[in-house]
Scaffold this active site. Structure first.
Site, PDB file in Angstrom:
ATOM      1  N   HIS A   1       0.827  -1.202   0.000  1.00 54.17           N
ATOM      2  CA  HIS A   1       0.000   0.000   0.000  1.00 54.17           C
ATOM      3  C   HIS A   1       0.869   1.263   0.000  1.00 54.17           C
ATOM      4  O   HIS A   1       0.659   2.180  -0.803  1.00 54.17           O
ATOM      5  CB  HIS A   1      -0.939  -0.016   1.203  1.00 54.17           C
ATOM      6  CG  HIS A   1      -1.717   1.246   1.360  1.00 54.17           C
ATOM      7  ND1 HIS A   1      -2.696   1.625   0.474  1.00 54.17           N
ATOM      8  CD2 HIS A   1      -1.637   2.241   2.282  1.00 54.17           C
ATOM      9  CE1 HIS A   1      -3.186   2.796   0.845  1.00 54.17           C
ATOM     10  NE2 HIS A   1      -2.568   3.190   1.934  1.00 54.17           N
TER      11      HIS A   1
ATOM     12  N   HIS B   1       1.111   4.785  -2.493  1.00 49.50           N
ATOM     13  CA  HIS B   1       1.407   6.189  -2.169  1.00 49.50           C
ATOM     14  C   HIS B   1       2.634   6.766  -2.858  1.00 49.50           C
ATOM     15  O   HIS B   1       2.618   7.917  -3.271  1.00 49.50           O
ATOM     16  CB  HIS B   1       1.567   6.365  -0.661  1.00 49.50           C
ATOM     17  CG  HIS B   1       0.264   6.371   0.081  1.00 49.50           C
ATOM     18  ND1 HIS B   1      -0.665   7.377  -0.066  1.00 49.50           N
ATOM     19  CD2 HIS B   1      -0.268   5.495   0.964  1.00 49.50           C
ATOM     20  CE1 HIS B   1      -1.711   7.131   0.715  1.00 49.50           C
ATOM     21  NE2 HIS B   1      -1.501   5.983   1.345  1.00 49.50           N
TER      22      HIS B   1
ATOM     23  N   GLU C   1      -6.632   8.595  -0.619  1.00 51.17           N
ATOM     24  CA  GLU C   1      -6.728   7.127  -0.546  1.00 51.17           C
ATOM     25  C   GLU C   1      -7.658   6.529  -1.601  1.00 51.17           C
ATOM     26  O   GLU C   1      -7.337   5.499  -2.187  1.00 51.17           O
ATOM     27  CB  GLU C   1      -7.208   6.672   0.854  1.00 51.17           C
ATOM     28  CG  GLU C   1      -6.238   6.928   1.993  1.00 51.17           C
ATOM     29  CD  GLU C   1      -5.014   5.998   2.007  1.00 51.17           C
ATOM     30  OE1 GLU C   1      -4.888   5.123   1.117  1.00 51.17           O
ATOM     31  OE2 GLU C   1      -4.165   6.170   2.892  1.00 51.17           O
TER      32      GLU C   1
ATOM     33  N   SER D   1      -3.399   0.170  -4.840  1.00 49.07           N
ATOM     34  CA  SER D   1      -2.728  -0.994  -4.248  1.00 49.07           C
ATOM     35  C   SER D   1      -3.694  -2.146  -3.985  1.00 49.07           C
ATOM     36  O   SER D   1      -3.368  -3.068  -3.259  1.00 49.07           O
ATOM     37  CB  SER D   1      -2.046  -0.578  -2.941  1.00 49.07           C
ATOM     38  OG  SER D   1      -2.993  -0.073  -2.019  1.00 49.07           O
TER      39      SER D   1
END
Ligand code: H4B
Length: 325
Positions: free
Chosen positions: A183, A188, A228, A247
């Site tokens: 993730h 990110h 997100e 992700s």
């Protein structure tokens, strides 16, 4: 313990919660919230796997002891961990062209060309930082799990991204109920390489300093829906900009399909929308572009009531408060 003591008072006498004034004070911003722990929660794929739990604990202990200015610990990942990473990487790769935004594709390509992100091995944070520093000045520092929104957002004010160093369980490679390396690094990092996302993240972070609990909740919600789980439209198609989607194979397909609802990104509306953290979102927010999201976010920020101004000085990596007249 200064952590929870309010030490600032505004002119009107209201108490302002403690917040870090210098990047080194992020050492005091590592409070985790316990949610989906593999030790106690049967919904965690590592539940009952003693080897996995010990490994996660080992990496988390290493992260907890990290202090600003320390060299980032080198982590020797196991063969099995590299294999899990590779499986996730290759599967996500099949959706990149069709389901991810241009900025993500461009930045991932550069990261791959420099050998920072590859399917073959889990990168070291040190190497990721060298790249990010050059692109946007963002810096990863190890943390030990899901942080409180207040601590997590405060670090963004300093362009610091607190990053877990453990990997999801090998039995469930395409989904993780908590943030993990896939993730952080595949979701990110390519987006923090984009100057607009970097600025948006820092803006949300700066607004969070000294904010009330209610304001933190709103900022965390905006962060959730844009950084997100945000989408944008490119050539008439929905594309992911949010790291939670970038992700997660299953949710990435779901988000861009016509199954869930899609609403135009408007921070005022987004900030008070309820969200789902244990299943796919039923609703996603769509920005016209990253520029558009940044402009709207800044308008929202300047409308948030606060009795003082905050100035960030990148040369000293510190924050100063100024009085509002
Ligand atoms: N903690 C870690 N380690 N990684 C994250 O990505 C986040 C986190 N996200 N804590 C945060 C919470 C957001 O979901 C918002 C700010 O609550």
């Amino acid at each position: 313990d200064l952590k929870n003591i309010s030490i600032y008072k505004s002119d009107k006498g209201e108490e302002i919660p403690w917040f870090p004034r210098h990047i080194s004070e992020l050492d005091q911003c590592s409070k985790c919230v316990t949610k989906y722990e593999p030790t106690t929660d049967p919904r965690h794929p590592g539940h009952g796997d003693a080897t996995y739990i010990a490994r996660r604990q080992f990496l988390n202990d290493q992260a907890v002891n990290f202090r600003h200015g320390d060299p980032i610990p080198y982590v020797e990942y196991t063969k099995e961990e590299h294999a899990t990473w590779k499986a996730v990487y290759e599967k996500l790769k099949t959706l990149h062209e069709s389901h991810t935004c241009l900025s993500y594709r461009k930045n991932l390509k550069m990261l791959e060309e420099e050998g920072v992100l590859t399917a073959e091995k889990i990168p070291q944070i040190v190497d990721v930082n060298k790249y990010l520093m050059r692109k946007t000045g963002f810096m990863l520092r190890p943390c030990s799990g899901l942080l409180s929104a207040r601590d997590f957002l405060a670090s963004l004010a300093y362009r610091v991204f607190q990053t877990t160093t453990y990997l999801r369980h090998h039995g469930s490679p395409h989904h993780s109920p908590e943030p993990d390396l896939v993730h952080e690094l595949l979701g990110h990092v390519p987006m923090f390489s984009d100057p607009l996302i970097a600025q948006m993240s820092q803006d949300i972070g700066l607004m969070s300093l000294g904010a009330t609990d209610d304001q933190i909740e709103k900022l965390a919600t905006v962060y959730w829906f844009i950084i997100e789980f945000g989408l944008c439209r490119e050539d008439g198609k929905l594309k992911a900009i949010g790291a939670g989607l970038l992700s997660a194979y299953g949710e990435l397909m779901h988000a861009c399909s016509d199954v869930p609802d899609h609403k135009e990104f408007d921070p005022r509306v987004t900030a008070v929308q309820t969200y789902e953290d244990s299943d796919y979102q039923p609703l996603y927010f769509v920005a016209h572009s990253l520029q558009d999201a940044l402009i709207k976010l800044r308008e929202y920020a300047s409308s948030m009531p606060r009795s003082y101004g905050v100035i960030y000085d990148p040369l000293t990596q510190s924050v100063r408060l100024i009085k509002k007249v």
